[in-house]
Write a protein that holds these residues in place. Structure first.
Motif, short mmCIF file in Angstrom:
data_model
loop_
_atom_site.label_atom_id
_atom_site.label_comp_id
_atom_site.label_asym_id
_atom_site.label_seq_id
_atom_site.Cartn_x
_atom_site.Cartn_y
_atom_site.Cartn_z
N VAL A 12 0.85 -1.20 0.00
CA VAL A 12 0.00 0.00 0.00
C VAL A 12 0.88 1.25 0.00
CG1 VAL A 12 -1.73 1.31 1.29
CG2 VAL A 12 -1.92 -1.19 1.12
N TYR A 13 1.94 1.22 0.79
CA TYR A 13 2.87 2.34 0.83
C TYR A 13 3.49 2.57 -0.55
CZ TYR A 13 7.03 5.09 1.55
OH TYR A 13 7.99 6.06 1.43
N GLN A 14 3.91 1.49 -1.20
CA GLN A 14 4.55 1.62 -2.51
C GLN A 14 3.57 2.19 -3.54
OE1 GLN A 14 5.97 -2.35 -3.02
NE2 GLN A 14 7.85 -1.97 -1.86
N ALA A 15 2.34 1.72 -3.51
CA ALA A 15 1.33 2.23 -4.45
C ALA A 15 1.06 3.71 -4.19
CB ALA A 15 0.05 1.42 -4.33
N PHE A 19 1.82 6.90 -6.72
CA PHE A 19 0.78 7.89 -7.02
C PHE A 19 1.29 9.30 -6.73
CE2 PHE A 19 -2.93 10.30 -5.25
CZ PHE A 19 -3.52 10.61 -6.46
N ALA A 20 1.93 9.46 -5.59
CA ALA A 20 2.45 10.78 -5.20
C ALA A 20 3.50 11.26 -6.19
CB ALA A 20 3.03 10.71 -3.78
N LEU A 21 4.41 10.39 -6.58
CA LEU A 21 5.45 10.79 -7.54
C LEU A 21 4.85 11.15 -8.89
CD1 LEU A 21 8.25 8.16 -6.82
CD2 LEU A 21 8.28 10.60 -6.27
N GLN A 22 3.91 10.35 -9.34
CA GLN A 22 3.28 10.58 -10.65
C GLN A 22 2.60 11.94 -10.72
OE1 GLN A 22 0.61 7.45 -12.13
NE2 GLN A 22 -0.91 9.06 -12.40
N ASP A 23 1.92 12.30 -9.63
CA ASP A 23 1.17 13.56 -9.62
C ASP A 23 1.92 14.70 -8.92
OD1 ASP A 23 -0.69 12.04 -10.90
OD2 ASP A 23 -2.32 12.43 -9.51
N ARG A 24 3.20 14.46 -8.61
CA ARG A 24 4.04 15.46 -7.94
C ARG A 24 3.41 15.97 -6.65
NH1 ARG A 24 4.97 16.85 -13.56
NH2 ARG A 24 7.14 16.46 -14.08
N THR A 26 3.07 15.45 -2.23
CA THR A 26 3.73 14.89 -1.04
C THR A 26 2.98 13.61 -0.68
OG1 THR A 26 2.31 16.02 0.56
CG2 THR A 26 4.26 17.22 -0.20
N GLY A 27 3.58 12.80 0.15
CA GLY A 27 2.90 11.59 0.61
C GLY A 27 1.62 11.92 1.35
N GLU A 28 1.65 12.98 2.13
CA GLU A 28 0.46 13.40 2.88
C GLU A 28 -0.66 13.85 1.94
OE1 GLU A 28 -0.49 17.02 5.86
OE2 GLU A 28 1.19 15.74 6.46
N GLU A 29 -0.31 14.62 0.92
CA GLU A 29 -1.32 15.07 -0.05
C GLU A 29 -1.93 13.88 -0.79
OE1 GLU A 29 0.52 19.44 -1.26
OE2 GLU A 29 1.27 17.63 -2.24
N ALA A 30 -1.07 12.95 -1.20
CA ALA A 30 -1.56 11.77 -1.92
C ALA A 30 -2.49 10.94 -1.04
CB ALA A 30 -0.38 10.92 -2.39
N ALA A 31 -2.10 10.72 0.21
CA ALA A 31 -2.94 9.94 1.13
C ALA A 31 -4.28 10.63 1.35
CB ALA A 31 -2.21 9.73 2.45
N LEU A 32 -4.28 11.94 1.50
CA LEU A 32 -5.52 12.68 1.70
C LEU A 32 -6.43 12.58 0.48
CD1 LEU A 32 -7.29 14.52 3.40
CD2 LEU A 32 -5.99 16.46 2.54
N LEU A 33 -5.86 12.71 -0.71
CA LEU A 33 -6.67 12.60 -1.93
C LEU A 33 -7.28 11.21 -2.08
CD1 LEU A 33 -4.53 14.54 -4.54
CD2 LEU A 33 -6.80 15.14 -3.71
N VAL A 34 -6.49 10.18 -1.83
CA VAL A 34 -6.98 8.81 -1.95
C VAL A 34 -8.08 8.54 -0.92
CG1 VAL A 34 -6.33 6.38 -1.65
CG2 VAL A 34 -4.87 7.91 -2.97
N LEU A 35 -7.85 8.95 0.31
CA LEU A 35 -8.85 8.73 1.36
C LEU A 35 -10.13 9.52 1.08
CD1 LEU A 35 -9.73 7.56 4.06
CD2 LEU A 35 -8.53 9.46 5.18
#
Length: 61
Positions: A12-15, A19-24, A26-35
């Motif tokens: 899950v962390y790797q996915a 996602f975070a790298l692809q959309d530039r 942060t990890g926090e921003e990516a997690a918030l968007l997914v959630l």
């Protein structure tokens, strides 16, 4: 904004990291968007209210 810390499996962390790298993001921003997307798509969060939470208010932009 309240902060939470969770332990997640490596896959899950790797996915999330990809996602975070692809959309530039942060990890926090990516997690918030997914959630947020999951909560909206499953009816736990109103999409219009969720948009209000991330839209800058007067003086913030």
């Amino acid at each position: 904004m309240p902060k939470i810390t969770i332990d997640i499996p490596a896959d899950v962390y790797q996915a999330l990291h990809r996602f975070a790298l692809q959309d530039r993001l942060t990890g926090e921003e990516a997690a918030l968007l997914v959630l947020r997307d999951w909560l909206i798509s499953n009816g736990y969060l109103n999409a219009e209210m969720a948009l209000d939470d991330v839209t800058p208010t007067e003086g913030e932009s």
